[in-house]
Write a protein that holds these residues in place. Structure first.
Motif, mmCIF file in Angstrom:
data_model
loop_
_atom_site.group_PDB
_atom_site.id
_atom_site.type_symbol
_atom_site.label_atom_id
_atom_site.label_comp_id
_atom_site.label_asym_id
_atom_site.label_seq_id
_atom_site.Cartn_x
_atom_site.Cartn_y
_atom_site.Cartn_z
ATOM 1 N N ALA A 154 -42.179 57.442 -75.611
ATOM 2 C CA ALA A 154 -41.509 56.327 -74.930
ATOM 3 C C ALA A 154 -41.723 55.025 -75.699
ATOM 4 N N SER A 155 -42.960 54.767 -76.143
ATOM 5 C CA SER A 155 -43.188 53.484 -76.806
ATOM 6 C C SER A 155 -42.487 53.440 -78.160
ATOM 7 N N HIS A 156 -42.436 54.588 -78.835
ATOM 8 C CA HIS A 156 -41.740 54.637 -80.109
ATOM 9 C C HIS A 156 -40.246 54.353 -79.913
ATOM 10 N N GLU A 157 -39.667 54.967 -78.878
ATOM 11 C CA GLU A 157 -38.231 54.791 -78.621
ATOM 12 C C GLU A 157 -37.898 53.366 -78.179
ATOM 13 N N LEU A 158 -38.872 52.714 -77.523
ATOM 14 C CA LEU A 158 -38.608 51.361 -77.030
ATOM 15 C C LEU A 158 -38.640 50.318 -78.144
ATOM 16 N N LYS A 159 -39.328 50.661 -79.209
ATOM 17 C CA LYS A 159 -39.558 49.688 -80.280
ATOM 18 C C LYS A 159 -38.233 49.218 -80.923
ATOM 19 N N THR A 160 -37.351 50.169 -81.225
ATOM 20 C CA THR A 160 -36.109 49.819 -81.932
ATOM 21 C C THR A 160 -35.224 48.876 -81.103
ATOM 22 N N LEU A 201 -46.516 44.601 -74.902
ATOM 23 C CA LEU A 201 -46.870 45.772 -74.102
ATOM 24 C C LEU A 201 -46.617 47.071 -74.876
ATOM 25 N N VAL A 202 -45.438 47.114 -75.522
ATOM 26 C CA VAL A 202 -45.103 48.314 -76.293
ATOM 27 C C VAL A 202 -46.057 48.468 -77.478
ATOM 28 N N SER A 203 -46.431 47.347 -78.096
ATOM 29 C CA SER A 203 -47.334 47.511 -79.246
ATOM 30 C C SER A 203 -48.731 47.936 -78.778
ATOM 31 N N ASP A 204 -49.161 47.517 -77.560
ATOM 32 C CA ASP A 204 -50.424 48.045 -77.004
ATOM 33 C C ASP A 204 -50.333 49.558 -76.801
ATOM 34 N N LEU A 205 -49.192 49.995 -76.256
ATOM 35 C CA LEU A 205 -49.035 51.440 -76.021
ATOM 36 C C LEU A 205 -49.053 52.206 -77.344
ATOM 37 N N LEU A 206 -48.398 51.625 -78.353
ATOM 38 C CA LEU A 206 -48.403 52.287 -79.675
ATOM 39 C C LEU A 206 -49.811 52.321 -80.267
ATOM 40 N N ASP A 207 -50.568 51.240 -80.044
ATOM 41 C CA ASP A 207 -51.962 51.219 -80.529
ATOM 42 C C ASP A 207 -52.791 52.318 -79.870
ATOM 43 N N VAL A 208 -52.594 52.484 -78.555
ATOM 44 C CA VAL A 208 -53.344 53.528 -77.840
ATOM 45 C C VAL A 208 -53.029 54.893 -78.445
ATOM 46 N N THR A 209 -51.738 55.127 -78.703
ATOM 47 C CA THR A 209 -51.333 56.392 -79.304
ATOM 48 C C THR A 209 -52.039 56.598 -80.641
#
Ligand code: ADP
Length: 370
Positions: A154-160, A201-209
């Motif tokens: 989800a976070s990857h898809e939201l980034k673009t 928020l999305v970059s926090d989620l990507l960091d967690v991943t």
């Protein structure tokens, strides 16, 4: 995780009970333990001497195939070398080790166990045996993995879409002429602010991943910590005009680390200090140095944190149950990411807090003496 107070065999069985009662009690305890947990006993070299039925059942090996072998039989090769080294260092030093392990059953399937390994010492303090007590946590781990995978996708898809929205907003901002579009410009600014929030928020989620996958990258360099603090304060101050952020800079020290990631930790702590002190208007930043380390303290005069919450706030998705904090937005990732970043710099992060009066979040980093 390490616990002290290992059991000394000769002292462990208290002499308060008459022998028969004691034996009966021990039998009952062992019966109850066998019903609930996976138990193994090894000698002081880790060679298996005893396994209970639950061990046999989950590992899918027969008792005969296990006795006389080490736990290498069920090693899944999932854990890094340092993790296993830490386990052995802990138990060989006579301390109790607790953690989560992935094992491999005879048929090649994997299972997760929450494990406690207790060294048994003789009266001279020498290790005689190790007792490991485990519980099956495979279901929980699988659910966690599914959740992690969902967050990653989800976070990857939201980034673009966020990146392209941001670009279009910048274009729009340039095209709108201030004189002709008085009412539109503030709207575009508000949209940009909301988009920035979404993006962090999305970059926090990507960091967690990345953290969970062990893929977070660090770019180590030597830098002056006080300069970074001053820069970060300027940035946070510009979006938090209500609070006055003060920094008494009397220490000059260089540290070796990832400047951007340490800046991220500072931003998290400063934003929290502002966010969780809605009734105050001051935040203070301190810098202390000794021979080995340099410590940063971020002090607020806000809602504070109850002692029962202090250990948990550094775990992912944890938010305190405090009534005041419920109304403050957040998802409980900033401190988790910060603590992982600090750990990877061989540093420490902790908090001192008085509920209702405020908190000081500290992190320390080794000084770069070269
Ligand atoms: P978030 O702020 O997004 O919820 P964090 O990981 O930054 O996530 O913080 C975790 C929790 O710790 C917060 O939800 C809050 O309950 C508590 N917390 C963090 N910083 C402070 C602070 N300065 N004062 C009081 N509580 C705090």
């Amino acid at each position: 995780m390490v616990y002290t107070n290992p059991i000394r065999m000769s002292e462990s069985l208290s002499s308060q009970l008459p022998n028969q009662d004691l034996i009966k009690d021990l039998e009952n305890i062992r019966y109850a333990l066998d019903q609930s947990s996976i138990v193994a006993i090894t000698d002081n070299k880790g060679v298996i001497e005893y396994v209970n039925d639950k061990f046999v059942e989950i590992s899918k090996y027969s008792r005969e195939e296990l006795i006389g072998k080490t736990h290498r039989v069920i090693n899944s090769k999932h854990h890094p070398k340092e993790f296993i080294k830490n386990l052995w260092d802990t138990i060989l030093s006579g301390q109790i080790w607790r953690g989560e392990l992935r094992n491999r059953a005879k048929d090649g399937t994997y299972y997760w166990v929450d494990t406690t390994i207790t060294p048994l010492l003789d009266k001279h303090g020498k290790i005689q045996k190790f007792i490991s007590i485990r519980n099956d946590i495979t279901k929980r781990k699988e659910l966690e993995q599914q959740k992690d995978e969902f967050i990653a996708v989800a976070s990857h898809e939201l980034k673009t879409p966020i990146t392209s929205l941001s670009l279009y907003l910048q274009l729009l901002n340039k095209q709108l002429k201030p004189a002709e579009n008085k009412s539109l410009l503030p709207m575009v600014e508000k949209m940009q602010k909301q988009l920035n929030k979404l993006s962090s928020l999305v970059s926090d989620l990507l960091d967690v991943t990345k953290i969970e996958a062990g893929q977070i990258q660090f770019n180590f360099q030597t830098f002056t910590l006080s300069d970074l603090i001053a820069e970060t304060i300027d940035e946070v101050q510009s979006v938090s005009p209500h609070h006055q952020i003060q920094f008494q800079n009397s220490v000059s020290a260089t540290v070796k680390g990832d400047r951007e990631r340490i800046g991220q930790v500072l931003t998290n702590l400063l934003i929290n200090a502002v966010k969780y002190s809605p009734a105050a208007n001051q935040v203070e930043v301190q810098l202390l140095k000794n021979h080995e380390s340099i410590t940063v303290g971020v002090k607020d005069f806000g809602i504070g944190i109850e002692p029962s919450d202090r250990d948990n706030i550094f775990t992912r998705f944890y938010r305190t149950k405090n009534n005041h904090s419920k109304s403050i937005p957040g998802i409980g990732l900033g401190l988790y990411i910060s603590s992982e970043i600090i750990k990877r710099h061989q540093g420490k992060i902790w908090v001192d807090s008085h509920p209702g009066q405020g908190s000081i979040f500290y992190f320390s980093l080794p000084v770069d003496n070269k």
